[in-house]
Design a protein around this motif. Structure first.
Motif, PDB file in Angstrom:
ATOM      1  N   LEU A   9     -20.983 108.780 -54.013  1.00 28.58           N
ATOM      2  CA  LEU A   9     -20.191 109.269 -52.882  1.00 28.58           C
ATOM      3  C   LEU A   9     -20.784 108.712 -51.605  1.00 28.58           C
ATOM      4  N   ASP A  10     -19.946 108.084 -50.786  1.00 33.26           N
ATOM      5  CA  ASP A  10     -20.454 107.540 -49.531  1.00 33.26           C
ATOM      6  C   ASP A  10     -20.450 108.643 -48.461  1.00 33.26           C
ATOM      7  N   PRO A  11     -21.334 108.528 -47.478  1.00 31.52           N
ATOM      8  CA  PRO A  11     -21.451 109.563 -46.439  1.00 31.52           C
ATOM      9  C   PRO A  11     -20.157 109.816 -45.672  1.00 31.52           C
ATOM     10  N   ALA A  12     -19.366 108.780 -45.418  1.00 32.41           N
ATOM     11  CA  ALA A  12     -18.120 108.957 -44.669  1.00 32.41           C
ATOM     12  C   ALA A  12     -17.147 109.859 -45.427  1.00 32.41           C
ATOM     13  N   THR A  13     -17.070 109.673 -46.737  1.00 30.03           N
ATOM     14  CA  THR A  13     -16.171 110.515 -47.542  1.00 30.03           C
ATOM     15  C   THR A  13     -16.658 111.959 -47.554  1.00 30.03           C
ATOM     16  N   LEU A  14     -17.963 112.157 -47.707  1.00 27.99           N
ATOM     17  CA  LEU A  14     -18.487 113.524 -47.675  1.00 27.99           C
ATOM     18  C   LEU A  14     -18.196 114.174 -46.323  1.00 27.99           C
ATOM     19  N   ALA A  15     -18.368 113.454 -45.241  1.00 27.19           N
ATOM     20  CA  ALA A  15     -18.076 113.999 -43.913  1.00 27.19           C
ATOM     21  C   ALA A  15     -16.611 114.422 -43.806  1.00 27.19           C
ATOM     22  N   GLN A  16     -15.710 113.600 -44.347  1.00 28.93           N
ATOM     23  CA  GLN A  16     -14.284 113.944 -44.342  1.00 28.93           C
ATOM     24  C   GLN A  16     -14.041 115.213 -45.148  1.00 28.93           C
ATOM     25  N   TRP A  17     -14.642 115.299 -46.325  1.00 27.32           N
ATOM     26  CA  TRP A  17     -14.467 116.488 -47.171  1.00 27.32           C
ATOM     27  C   TRP A  17     -14.972 117.737 -46.448  1.00 27.32           C
ATOM     28  N   LEU A  18     -16.133 117.643 -45.823  1.00 29.17           N
ATOM     29  CA  LEU A  18     -16.691 118.803 -45.125  1.00 29.17           C
ATOM     30  C   LEU A  18     -15.825 119.196 -43.941  1.00 29.17           C
ATOM     31  N   ASP A  19     -15.364 118.211 -43.177  1.00 33.14           N
ATOM     32  CA  ASP A  19     -14.498 118.500 -42.027  1.00 33.14           C
ATOM     33  C   ASP A  19     -13.188 119.144 -42.459  1.00 33.14           C
ATOM     34  N   ALA A  20     -12.695 118.754 -43.631  1.00 39.25           N
ATOM     35  CA  ALA A  20     -11.437 119.296 -44.147  1.00 39.25           C
ATOM     36  C   ALA A  20     -11.631 120.633 -44.860  1.00 39.25           C
ATOM     37  N   GLY A  21     -12.887 121.052 -45.027  1.00 39.05           N
ATOM     38  CA  GLY A  21     -13.153 122.317 -45.706  1.00 39.05           C
ATOM     39  C   GLY A  21     -12.894 122.270 -47.201  1.00 39.05           C
ATOM     40  N   GLU A  22     -13.034 121.082 -47.786  1.00 37.98           N
ATOM     41  CA  GLU A  22     -12.834 120.946 -49.235  1.00 37.98           C
ATOM     42  C   GLU A  22     -13.813 121.859 -49.979  1.00 37.98           C
ATOM     43  N   PRO A  23     -13.344 122.547 -51.022  1.00 32.43           N
ATOM     44  CA  PRO A  23     -14.258 123.392 -51.790  1.00 32.43           C
ATOM     45  C   PRO A  23     -15.192 122.523 -52.641  1.00 32.43           C
ATOM     46  N   LEU A  24     -16.478 122.615 -52.367  1.00 29.14           N
ATOM     47  CA  LEU A  24     -17.469 121.873 -53.138  1.00 29.14           C
ATOM     48  C   LEU A  24     -18.806 122.579 -53.025  1.00 29.14           C
ATOM     49  N   THR A  25     -19.703 122.211 -53.901  1.00 31.96           N
ATOM     50  CA  THR A  25     -21.061 122.735 -53.876  1.00 31.96           C
ATOM     51  C   THR A  25     -21.998 121.588 -53.547  1.00 31.96           C
ATOM     52  N   LEU A  26     -22.775 121.762 -52.486  1.00 25.99           N
ATOM     53  CA  LEU A  26     -23.760 120.766 -52.058  1.00 25.99           C
ATOM     54  C   LEU A  26     -25.129 121.251 -52.481  1.00 25.99           C
ATOM     55  N   VAL A  27     -25.850 120.441 -53.241  1.00 26.32           N
ATOM     56  CA  VAL A  27     -27.206 120.807 -53.639  1.00 26.32           C
ATOM     57  C   VAL A  27     -28.178 119.733 -53.166  1.00 26.32           C
ATOM     58  N   ASP A  28     -29.297 120.165 -52.637  1.00 30.17           N
ATOM     59  CA  ASP A  28     -30.321 119.289 -52.073  1.00 30.17           C
ATOM     60  C   ASP A  28     -31.570 119.433 -52.920  1.00 30.17           C
ATOM     61  N   HIS A  39     -31.156 119.764 -43.257  1.00 35.14           N
ATOM     62  CA  HIS A  39     -30.291 119.614 -44.427  1.00 35.14           C
ATOM     63  C   HIS A  39     -28.830 119.604 -43.970  1.00 35.14           C
ATOM     64  N   ILE A  40     -27.960 119.236 -44.873  1.00 37.95           N
ATOM     65  CA  ILE A  40     -26.536 119.250 -44.577  1.00 37.95           C
ATOM     66  C   ILE A  40     -26.079 120.708 -44.579  1.00 37.95           C
ATOM     67  N   PRO A  41     -25.401 121.155 -43.508  1.00 38.01           N
ATOM     68  CA  PRO A  41     -24.946 122.547 -43.472  1.00 38.01           C
ATOM     69  C   PRO A  41     -24.130 122.917 -44.707  1.00 38.01           C
ATOM     70  N   GLY A  42     -24.412 124.087 -45.244  1.00 38.79           N
ATOM     71  CA  GLY A  42     -23.714 124.562 -46.430  1.00 38.79           C
ATOM     72  C   GLY A  42     -24.385 124.175 -47.732  1.00 38.79           C
ATOM     73  N   SER A  43     -25.415 123.335 -47.661  1.00 37.11           N
ATOM     74  CA  SER A  43     -26.095 122.938 -48.896  1.00 37.11           C
ATOM     75  C   SER A  43     -27.107 124.001 -49.302  1.00 37.11           C
ATOM     76  N   ARG A  44     -27.424 123.990 -50.560  1.00 35.06           N
ATOM     77  CA  ARG A  44     -28.444 124.903 -51.080  1.00 35.06           C
ATOM     78  C   ARG A  44     -29.551 124.081 -51.709  1.00 35.06           C
ATOM     79  N   HIS A  45     -30.757 124.587 -51.557  1.00 34.97           N
ATOM     80  CA  HIS A  45     -31.904 123.891 -52.136  1.00 34.97           C
ATOM     81  C   HIS A  45     -31.893 124.116 -53.638  1.00 34.97           C
ATOM     82  N   LEU A  46     -32.104 123.048 -54.380  1.00 33.85           N
ATOM     83  CA  LEU A  46     -32.081 123.131 -55.837  1.00 33.85           C
ATOM     84  C   LEU A  46     -33.407 122.627 -56.382  1.00 33.85           C
ATOM     85  N   ASP A  47     -34.057 123.471 -57.180  1.00 30.03           N
ATOM     86  CA  ASP A  47     -35.290 123.085 -57.863  1.00 30.03           C
ATOM     87  C   ASP A  47     -35.336 123.823 -59.192  1.00 30.03           C
TER      88      ASP A  47
END
Length: 109
Positions: A9-28, A39-47
């Protein structure tokens, strides 16, 4: 089934998805201190301690985007998540480092 169980996934597409409020789970998957510092807003730390909660709480049909430092480690994590039954798994190309340069307004911390 293809050899690769996840997509890039390229950063531009992720930015579009986030701006559009697409339902997704971001894990860092970076270390906890790096995550706290930015971190990217809305992401959760994963370990290893939080993976069970992610598997329990995240529907398998919901897109999952994995973020690491530079977009390399996230590929292994994305492949593993796809193996757990997630249908749409993405590895963020360039990782958080590239994201922070391209989208500084979309960094929390």
């Amino acid at each position: 089934m293809s050899q690769t169980a996840f997509d890039h996934l390229d950063p531009a597409t992720l930015a579009q998805w986030l701006d559009a409020g697409e339902p997704l789970t971001l894990v860092d998957i970076r270390d906890p201190m790096s995550f706290v510092q930015g971190h990217i807003p809305g992401s959760r730390h994963l370990d290893n301690t939080s993976i069970a909660a992610l598997l329990d709480e995240t529907p398998r049909e919901r897109p999952v985007v994995v973020v690491c430092y530079h977009g390399h480690s996230s590929q292994q994590a994305a492949a593993w998540l796809a193996g757990q039954g997630y249908v749409q798994v993405y590895s963020l190309d360039g990782g958080f480092t590239d994201w922070a340069v391209r989208h500084p307004a979309h960094v929390a911390g």
